[in-house]
Design a protein around this motif. Sequence first.
Motif, PDB file in Angstrom:
ATOM      1  N   ILE A 158     134.076  95.108 -50.156  1.00  0.00           N
ATOM      2  CA  ILE A 158     134.215  96.327 -50.957  1.00  0.00           C
ATOM      3  C   ILE A 158     132.879  96.813 -51.522  1.00  0.00           C
ATOM      4  O   ILE A 158     132.601  98.014 -51.560  1.00  0.00           O
ATOM      5  N   ALA A 159     132.019  95.903 -51.948  1.00  0.00           N
ATOM      6  CA  ALA A 159     130.750  96.313 -52.556  1.00  0.00           C
ATOM      7  C   ALA A 159     129.865  97.045 -51.547  1.00  0.00           C
ATOM      8  O   ALA A 159     129.294  98.103 -51.853  1.00  0.00           O
ATOM      9  N   VAL A 160     129.763  96.502 -50.348  1.00  0.00           N
ATOM     10  CA  VAL A 160     128.944  97.122 -49.310  1.00  0.00           C
ATOM     11  C   VAL A 160     129.529  98.458 -48.887  1.00  0.00           C
ATOM     12  O   VAL A 160     128.812  99.455 -48.720  1.00  0.00           O
ATOM     13  N   MET A 161     130.846  98.506 -48.710  1.00  0.00           N
ATOM     14  CA  MET A 161     131.490  99.744 -48.275  1.00  0.00           C
ATOM     15  C   MET A 161     131.414 100.830 -49.349  1.00  0.00           C
ATOM     16  O   MET A 161     131.279 102.012 -49.039  1.00  0.00           O
ATOM     17  N   ASP A 162     131.472 100.415 -50.599  1.00  0.00           N
ATOM     18  CA  ASP A 162     131.313 101.361 -51.709  1.00  0.00           C
ATOM     19  C   ASP A 162     129.934 102.009 -51.639  1.00  0.00           C
ATOM     20  O   ASP A 162     129.793 103.240 -51.694  1.00  0.00           O
ATOM     21  N   SER A 163     128.904 101.188 -51.505  1.00  0.00           N
ATOM     22  CA  SER A 163     127.533 101.701 -51.433  1.00  0.00           C
ATOM     23  C   SER A 163     127.340 102.596 -50.207  1.00  0.00           C
ATOM     24  O   SER A 163     126.710 103.651 -50.288  1.00  0.00           O
ATOM     25  N   ASP A 164     127.894 102.171 -49.070  1.00  0.00           N
ATOM     26  CA  ASP A 164     127.756 102.957 -47.849  1.00  0.00           C
ATOM     27  C   ASP A 164     128.430 104.325 -47.986  1.00  0.00           C
ATOM     28  O   ASP A 164     127.883 105.341 -47.544  1.00  0.00           O
ATOM     29  N   ALA A 165     129.616 104.335 -48.577  1.00  0.00           N
ATOM     30  CA  ALA A 165     130.341 105.596 -48.747  1.00  0.00           C
ATOM     31  C   ALA A 165     129.609 106.518 -49.722  1.00  0.00           C
ATOM     32  O   ALA A 165     129.536 107.738 -49.515  1.00  0.00           O
ATOM     33  N   MET A 166     129.031 105.940 -50.777  1.00  0.00           N
ATOM     34  CA  MET A 166     128.251 106.740 -51.728  1.00  0.00           C
ATOM     35  C   MET A 166     127.028 107.342 -51.039  1.00  0.00           C
ATOM     36  O   MET A 166     126.704 108.519 -51.239  1.00  0.00           O
ATOM     37  N   ARG A 167     126.363 106.532 -50.237  1.00  0.00           N
ATOM     38  CA  ARG A 167     125.182 107.022 -49.521  1.00  0.00           C
ATOM     39  C   ARG A 167     125.568 108.161 -48.569  1.00  0.00           C
ATOM     40  O   ARG A 167     124.870 109.169 -48.480  1.00  0.00           O
ATOM     41  N   ASP A 168     126.680 108.009 -47.879  1.00  0.00           N
ATOM     42  CA  ASP A 168     127.157 109.081 -47.000  1.00  0.00           C
ATOM     43  C   ASP A 168     127.393 110.369 -47.771  1.00  0.00           C
ATOM     44  O   ASP A 168     127.052 111.464 -47.311  1.00  0.00           O
TER      45      ASP A 168
END
Length: 265
Positions: free
Chosen positions: A156-166
Amino acid sequence: MGDVISIGEVKNRLKAISDFKIMEYDAQMSALEEFIKEFESDERSGVMSTVKSASKKLEALKKEISRVEGMTVFEKENSSSYKYICGVDEVGRGPLAGPIVTAAVILPEGMIIPYLNDSKQVNEKRREELFDIINEVAVSVSIGIRSEKEIDEGGIAVMDSDAMRDAVLGLKPKADMVLVDAFRIPGLDIPQIPIIKGDTKSVSIAAASIIAKVTRDRMMDDYAKLYPEYGFESNKGYGSAKHIEAIKNIGPCEIHRRSFIKNFT
C-alpha cells in the motif's frame, strides 16, 4: 414598512438569501447585511427572530470565509516563487476492498471556496457540491489510481506514492510546487512541502482530498451494484461488521485486497 410586508414574506426573503450558491458568498453577505439593515427596526416578534437568524447566518458565513482564508497560508507564502502550486491527497489506504485514489489540484491564486475542508469533515451532499465547483474553477485536476491487485503485489505504501506521483505528473499545466499531506512523494523532481494534517491547513490539499474522496466513493457505488453482498455503497470497502461478516460467509470478491483480509478468510 413592517405593516406592508408580511412576516411570511420576510421569512421567504431570508430563505431566498440562504439558498445562494456556495461561490456566491460575497453577494450572500451583502444581501444578508441589507436584509438586516432593512428589518432591524421592525418590532414584530416574527421579524425580530428572522433578523436574529439572518445575523447568525452572516456571522457564520464570515467565520467560514475567515477559516478558509487561513488555509491559503502555504499557497500565499510560495506564490511569488511558484506559479502553479498543487495540492495532493489520497483516499483509500485502509479499506479491505477497492483501489486507492489520489488527486492533485491546482487552484487559481487567491481562490476561496467556502466549506472546503478535509473530505472526512464534509458531509456527502456538500462534498458533491464542492467536487463540481473544484472541477469548474481549478486550473487543473488530475487523478492517480492503483487497483487492489497492484496494492497486493506492491504494497500500500508504494502504491500510494506511485498514484500520487501519477496525479501530479498528469496535471496540465505542470505543477512547479507540490503541497502534500504529511510526507514527501518519492521520485518526484518538483519542490515539495509536506504538511502534517495538510488537508485541514491547505486549500489545495483539501481540494485534492474532496476530488479523491468523491471519485473513489463513486467507484465503490458502482462496485456495489456488481457485488451487492458486501455493502460497498455504505462502507466503501472499509471493514464494517457487515462487510467482514460477508467475507467470512461467502468469501472475497474480485476487488478485495487479499493482503488485507488474511484474518477473515
